[in-house]
Design an enzyme around this catalytic site. Structure first.
Site, PDB file in Angstrom:
ATOM      1  N   ARG A 104      -2.684   5.418  -3.953  1.00 11.45           N
ATOM      2  CA  ARG A 104      -1.803   4.648  -4.833  1.00 11.45           C
ATOM      3  C   ARG A 104      -2.411   3.280  -5.043  1.00 11.45           C
ATOM      4  O   ARG A 104      -2.635   2.549  -4.080  1.00 11.45           O
ATOM      5  CB  ARG A 104      -0.438   4.440  -4.159  1.00 11.45           C
ATOM      6  CG  ARG A 104       0.490   5.549  -4.301  1.00 11.45           C
ATOM      7  CD  ARG A 104       1.926   5.178  -4.044  1.00 11.45           C
ATOM      8  NE  ARG A 104       2.191   4.189  -3.014  1.00 11.45           N
ATOM      9  CZ  ARG A 104       3.413   3.825  -2.677  1.00 11.45           C
ATOM     10  NH1 ARG A 104       4.452   4.352  -3.281  1.00 11.45           N
ATOM     11  NH2 ARG A 104       3.616   2.938  -1.740  1.00 11.45           N
ATOM     12  N   THR A 108      -0.517  -1.398  -9.349  1.00 14.71           N
ATOM     13  CA  THR A 108       0.211  -0.624 -10.376  1.00 14.71           C
ATOM     14  C   THR A 108       1.069   0.473  -9.759  1.00 14.71           C
ATOM     15  O   THR A 108       1.962   1.001 -10.412  1.00 14.71           O
ATOM     16  CB  THR A 108      -0.786   0.065 -11.330  1.00 14.71           C
ATOM     17  OG1 THR A 108      -1.539   1.024 -10.570  1.00 14.71           O
ATOM     18  CG2 THR A 108      -1.733  -0.941 -11.965  1.00 14.71           C
ATOM     19  N   ASP A 200       3.570   3.391   6.581  1.00 11.15           N
ATOM     20  CA  ASP A 200       2.441   3.964   5.843  1.00 11.15           C
ATOM     21  C   ASP A 200       1.870   5.141   6.635  1.00 11.15           C
ATOM     22  O   ASP A 200       1.283   4.966   7.714  1.00 11.15           O
ATOM     23  CB  ASP A 200       1.365   2.883   5.639  1.00 11.15           C
ATOM     24  CG  ASP A 200       0.284   3.355   4.688  1.00 11.15           C
ATOM     25  OD1 ASP A 200       0.071   2.693   3.668  1.00 11.15           O
ATOM     26  OD2 ASP A 200      -0.359   4.400   4.969  1.00 11.15           O
ATOM     27  N   ASP A 203      -2.018   5.107   7.365  1.00 12.28           N
ATOM     28  CA  ASP A 203      -2.391   4.100   8.368  1.00 12.28           C
ATOM     29  C   ASP A 203      -1.934   4.510   9.763  1.00 12.28           C
ATOM     30  O   ASP A 203      -2.648   4.308  10.744  1.00 12.28           O
ATOM     31  CB  ASP A 203      -1.776   2.740   8.009  1.00 12.28           C
ATOM     32  CG  ASP A 203      -2.529   2.065   6.869  1.00 12.28           C
ATOM     33  OD1 ASP A 203      -3.659   2.491   6.567  1.00 12.28           O
ATOM     34  OD2 ASP A 203      -1.976   1.118   6.284  1.00 12.28           O
TER      35      ASP A 203
HETATM   36  C1  PRP Z   1       0.703   7.795   0.451  1.00 11.46           C
HETATM   37  C2  PRP Z   1       1.252   9.155   0.766  1.00 11.46           C
HETATM   38  C3  PRP Z   1       1.337   9.793  -0.583  1.00 11.46           C
HETATM   39  C4  PRP Z   1       1.674   8.633  -1.470  1.00 11.46           C
HETATM   40  C5  PRP Z   1       3.142   8.727  -1.787  1.00 11.46           C
HETATM   41  O1  PRP Z   1      -0.657   7.831   0.249  1.00 11.46           O
HETATM   42  O2  PRP Z   1       0.466   9.864   1.667  1.00 11.46           O
HETATM   43  O3  PRP Z   1       0.138  10.407  -1.006  1.00 11.46           O
HETATM   44  O4  PRP Z   1       1.408   7.442  -0.731  1.00 11.46           O
HETATM   45  O5  PRP Z   1       3.488   7.735  -2.687  1.00 11.46           O
HETATM   46  P1  PRP Z   1       3.931   8.046  -4.189  1.00 11.46           P
HETATM   47  O6  PRP Z   1       4.915   9.162  -4.110  1.00 11.46           O
HETATM   48  O7  PRP Z   1       4.532   6.747  -4.614  1.00 11.46           O
HETATM   49  O8  PRP Z   1       2.704   8.403  -4.968  1.00 11.46           O
HETATM   50  P2  PRP Z   1      -1.512   6.519  -0.038  1.00 11.46           P
HETATM   51  O9  PRP Z   1      -1.635   6.279  -1.498  1.00 11.46           O
HETATM   52  O10 PRP Z   1      -0.995   5.387   0.786  1.00 11.46           O
HETATM   53  O11 PRP Z   1      -2.960   6.952   0.426  1.00 11.46           O
HETATM   54  P3  PRP Z   1      -3.484   7.408   1.875  1.00 11.46           P
HETATM   55  O12 PRP Z   1      -2.929   8.776   2.134  1.00 11.46           O
HETATM   56  O13 PRP Z   1      -4.952   7.412   1.681  1.00 11.46           O
HETATM   57  O14 PRP Z   1      -3.045   6.415   2.900  1.00 11.46           O
HETATM   58  N1  URA Z   2       3.330   6.069   1.219  1.00 10.08           N
HETATM   59  C1  URA Z   2       3.546   5.964   2.545  1.00 10.08           C
HETATM   60  O1  URA Z   2       2.659   6.217   3.363  1.00 10.08           O
HETATM   61  N2  URA Z   2       4.768   5.571   2.951  1.00 10.08           N
HETATM   62  C2  URA Z   2       5.760   5.276   2.095  1.00 10.08           C
HETATM   63  O2  URA Z   2       6.864   4.920   2.541  1.00 10.08           O
HETATM   64  C3  URA Z   2       5.509   5.393   0.720  1.00 10.08           C
HETATM   65  C4  URA Z   2       4.278   5.797   0.303  1.00 10.08           C
END
Ligand code: PRP
Ligand code: URA
Length: 209
Positions: A104, A108, A200, A203
C-alpha cells in the site's frame, strides 16, 4: 452479509486475541498466524468436490472418496500473506502456491504491484487468496483483478481480520469472491489501519518497523 463467513471456532477466536495483543512478540505472532491459517483451511475447504476411487485395504478392495479436480491454488499477497502459507500447506500439501506482491502506498493508500507469479491453469483451480488484513480492500481488489485477468473463476479470500469498509469495497467490485475471516472489526482509522485490529501485520510477522 452475503459471501462473508466469520470463523467462530473457539480455538481461532482465542488465538486471534493473542495475535492482536501488542505484547505478543514476532516469534509467537508468526506461530499463531500459521496455526490459525491451518485451522481456517479446514473450514475453507469444506465444499471441495469429492470423487469415488477404488483402493485396496489390507482386507479387501473398496470404493472410497478423494478430492477431485485440479489441485488448489494458494496465493499469498506479499508480504504478510506469506505468514499464512505454511499453515495451509500443512493440511493441503499438494496445493500450488502463487505469489502476488503488493504494497500500500503510504500516501495514496493505493496498492502497488511489484511481483506476480501464478500457478498454471488458474482458471481450472479453486484459488484461495491469503492476506491477514482486509482494510480498505484495495490490495485484495487488485489481487482479484490480476487473478480474473488470468482467467480465475473461483476465488476465496482468507484473512484474519476484515474491516467493514474493506468487505464492502471488495464486494462492490467482486461480489462473487467469498470472504473468510476471523473477525469483522469496527472501522478504519485515519491512516487506514483496522480498529482495533492488530497493527501492521507485515511488520509484526517479520520484525520490521
Ligand atoms: C497490508 C496487508 C494487506 C494490506 C491491506 O499490507 O497485509 O495486504 O495492507 O490493506 P488494504 O486493504 O487497505 O489494501 P502492506 O501494504 O502493509 O504490505 P506488507 O504486507 O508488505 O507489509
Ligand atoms: N495493513 C495492516 O497490516 N494492518 C492494518 O490494520 C491495515 C492494513
Amino acid at each position: 452479509m452475503d459471501n462473508v463467513f466469520v470463523f467462530d471456532h473457539p480455538l481461532i477466536q482465542h488465538k486471534l486475541s493473542i495475535i492482536r495483543d501488542e505484547n505478543t512478540g514476532a516469534k509467537e505472532f508468526r506461530e499463531l498466524v500459521e496455526e490459525v491459517a491451518m485451522l481456517m483451511a479446514y473450514e475453507v475447504t469444506r465444499n471441495l468436490p469429492l470423487e469415488e476411487v477404488e483402493i485396496k485395504t489390507p482386507i479387501c478392495t473398496t470404493r472410497s472418496k478423494m478430492i477431485s479436480g485440479k489441485k488448489l491454488g494458494i496465493i499469498p499477497i506479499l508480504r504478510a500473506g506469506l505468514g499464512m502459507v505454511d499453515g495451509m500447506l500443512k493440511l493441503i500439501p499438494a496445493a500450488k502456491v502463487g505469489h502476488i506482491g503488493l504494497y500500500r502506498d503510504p500516501v495514496t493508500l493505493e496498492p502497488v504491484e511489484y511481483y506476480c507469479k501464478l500457478p498454471p491453469d488458474v482458471s481450472e483451480r479453486e484459488i484461495i487468496l491469503l492476506d491477514p488484513m482486509l482494510a480498505t480492500g484495495g490490495s485484495a481488489s487488485a489481487a482479484v483483478h490480476f487473478l480474473k485477468e488470468k482467467g480465475a473463476v473461483s476465488i476465496k479470500l482468507m484473512c484474519l481480520i476484515a474491516a467493514p469498509e474493506g468487505i464492502k469495497a471488495l464486494h462492490d467490485k467482486y461480489p462473487d469472491v467469498e470472504v473468510y475471516t476471523g473477525a469483522i472489526d469496527q472501522c478504519l482509522n485515519e491512516h487506514a489501519y483496522i480498529v482495533p485490529g492488530l497493527g501492521d501485520a507485515g511488520d509484526r510477522l517479520f520484525g520490521t518497523k
